[in-house]
Design a protein around this motif. Structure first.
Motif, PDB file in Angstrom:
ATOM      1  N   SER A   1       2.411   2.974   3.112  1.00 36.73           N
ATOM      2  CA  SER A   1       1.395   3.621   3.926  1.00 36.73           C
ATOM      3  C   SER A   1       0.443   2.583   4.481  1.00 36.73           C
ATOM      4  O   SER A   1       0.417   1.437   4.036  1.00 36.73           O
ATOM      5  CB  SER A   1       0.640   4.636   3.061  1.00 36.73           C
TER       6      SER A   1
ATOM      7  N   PRO B   1       0.842  -1.207   0.000  1.00 36.15           N
ATOM      8  CA  PRO B   1       0.000   0.000   0.000  1.00 36.15           C
ATOM      9  C   PRO B   1       0.879   1.259   0.000  1.00 36.15           C
ATOM     10  O   PRO B   1       1.793   1.379   0.804  1.00 36.15           O
ATOM     11  CB  PRO B   1      -0.787  -0.129   1.302  1.00 36.15           C
ATOM     12  N   TYR B   2       0.598   2.160  -0.911  1.00 38.98           N
ATOM     13  CA  TYR B   2       1.355   3.396  -1.000  1.00 38.98           C
ATOM     14  C   TYR B   2       0.429   4.575  -0.759  1.00 38.98           C
ATOM     15  O   TYR B   2      -0.780   4.493  -0.970  1.00 38.98           O
ATOM     16  CB  TYR B   2       1.997   3.566  -2.383  1.00 38.98           C
ATOM     17  N   GLY B   3       1.009   5.669  -0.339  1.00 38.33           N
ATOM     18  CA  GLY B   3       0.255   6.903  -0.185  1.00 38.33           C
ATOM     19  C   GLY B   3       1.020   8.050  -0.812  1.00 38.33           C
ATOM     20  O   GLY B   3       2.250   8.109  -0.722  1.00 38.33           O
TER      21      GLY B   3
ATOM     22  N   ASN C   1      -7.523   1.187   0.179  1.00 36.18           N
ATOM     23  CA  ASN C   1      -8.311   1.692  -0.947  1.00 36.18           C
ATOM     24  C   ASN C   1      -9.696   1.090  -0.944  1.00 36.18           C
ATOM     25  O   ASN C   1      -9.952   0.037  -0.554  1.00 36.18           O
ATOM     26  CB  ASN C   1      -7.625   1.395  -2.278  1.00 36.18           C
TER      27      ASN C   1
ATOM     28  N   CYS D   1      -2.644   2.997   4.065  1.00 37.24           N
ATOM     29  CA  CYS D   1      -3.852   3.317   3.284  1.00 37.24           C
ATOM     30  C   CYS D   1      -4.619   2.040   2.968  1.00 37.24           C
ATOM     31  O   CYS D   1      -4.037   0.991   2.714  1.00 37.24           O
ATOM     32  CB  CYS D   1      -3.460   3.964   1.950  1.00 37.24           C
TER      33      CYS D   1
ATOM     34  N   GLN E   1      -2.863  16.323   2.963  1.00 41.49           N
ATOM     35  CA  GLN E   1      -3.810  15.290   2.571  1.00 41.49           C
ATOM     36  C   GLN E   1      -3.049  14.123   1.954  1.00 41.49           C
ATOM     37  O   GLN E   1      -1.978  14.304   1.380  1.00 41.49           O
ATOM     38  CB  GLN E   1      -4.833  15.829   1.560  1.00 41.49           C
ATOM     39  N   THR E   2      -3.611  12.917   2.093  1.00 38.98           N
ATOM     40  CA  THR E   2      -2.997  11.711   1.542  1.00 38.98           C
ATOM     41  C   THR E   2      -3.968  11.009   0.613  1.00 38.98           C
ATOM     42  O   THR E   2      -5.129  10.805   0.965  1.00 38.98           O
ATOM     43  CB  THR E   2      -2.575  10.747   2.667  1.00 38.98           C
ATOM     44  N   LEU E   3      -3.484  10.639  -0.559  1.00 36.98           N
ATOM     45  CA  LEU E   3      -4.242   9.854  -1.520  1.00 36.98           C
ATOM     46  C   LEU E   3      -3.683   8.443  -1.493  1.00 36.98           C
ATOM     47  O   LEU E   3      -2.471   8.245  -1.673  1.00 36.98           O
ATOM     48  CB  LEU E   3      -4.096  10.449  -2.924  1.00 36.98           C
ATOM     49  N   CYS E   4      -4.553   7.457  -1.263  1.00 31.21           N
ATOM     50  CA  CYS E   4      -4.116   6.063  -1.290  1.00 31.21           C
ATOM     51  C   CYS E   4      -3.902   5.637  -2.740  1.00 31.21           C
ATOM     52  O   CYS E   4      -4.687   5.982  -3.620  1.00 31.21           O
ATOM     53  CB  CYS E   4      -5.154   5.176  -0.624  1.00 31.21           C
TER      54      CYS E   4
ATOM     55  N   ARG F   1       1.251  11.818  -0.260  1.00 28.49           N
ATOM     56  CA  ARG F   1       0.887  12.847   0.716  1.00 28.49           C
ATOM     57  C   ARG F   1       1.366  14.191   0.184  1.00 28.49           C
ATOM     58  O   ARG F   1       2.474  14.295  -0.351  1.00 28.49           O
ATOM     59  CB  ARG F   1       1.544  12.552   2.062  1.00 28.49           C
TER      60      ARG F   1
END
Length: 180
Positions: free
Chosen positions: A176, A87-89, A180, A178, A136-139, A91
């Motif tokens: 991360s 899992p990556y994020g 999804n 994260c 803010q972080t996007l998965c 940020r």
């Protein structure tokens, strides 16, 4: 110093060194990070770019509408390699002060096949506007295959009215928690 005392000192120092390295406060992470000023500004946008103290913004004197395009190369680091099970994020620290501003971070890949693809977009309009900077972080569901692709962020800082003050401070891609 006698031999047994030297061995005792070496053993004690080894225990201290190992416990220090195992301590969470010394745990190392190897994400990709970039201050906004380190990107490559499109030549046609140089007149509207305000790059200062690590921040990138559209100049307050820029006409509306204006879009500042900046590109950031993502390099292969320990936290940014592996299969799709990781899992990556993405940020980001940015400012979007309302309807006259927008920050879009387009994560793209370019392959040996000659194809450029947008694989994720962090869009400030997906979050509440704020006159201050926000994080803010996007998965991401990205396999990051650096053997066959290069990766970059194509940032767009969009000023659509005279009241807009879009800005970008920092970006980070890392492993991360994260979902999804």
């Amino acid at each position: 110093m006698n031999l047994s005392r030297t061995r005792g000192l070496v053993a004690a120092l080894s225990v201290v060194a190992l416990s220090t390295l195992a301590s969470p406060s010394f745990a190392q992470s190897f994400p990709w990070t970039s201050a906004a000023t380190t990107g490559t500004v499109d030549e046609s946008d140089m007149a509207i770019a305000d790059l200062n103290n690590g921040l990138a913004a559209v100049k307050s004197t820029a006409a509306s509408p204006s879009t500042l395009n900046i590109r950031y190369n993502i390099v292969a680091l320990q936290d940014v390699v592996g299969g799709s099970t990781n899992p990556y994020g993405l940020r980001a620290r940015f400012r979007d002060n309302g309807s006259g501003a927008q920050v879009r971070l387009n994560l793209k890949s370019y392959g040996f096949n000659g194809i450029t693809s947008t694989i994720a977009v962090l869009d400030s309009n997906d979050y509440p506007s704020n006159t201050s900077y926000q994080n803010q972080t996007l998965c991401l569901a990205v396999p990051f295959d650096f053997e066959n692709f290069s990766y970059f962020i194509d940032a767009e800082l969009i000023k659509s009215s005279s009241s807009g003050t879009p800005a970008l401070g920092l970006m980070k891609v890392q492993l991360s928690d994260c979902i999804n």
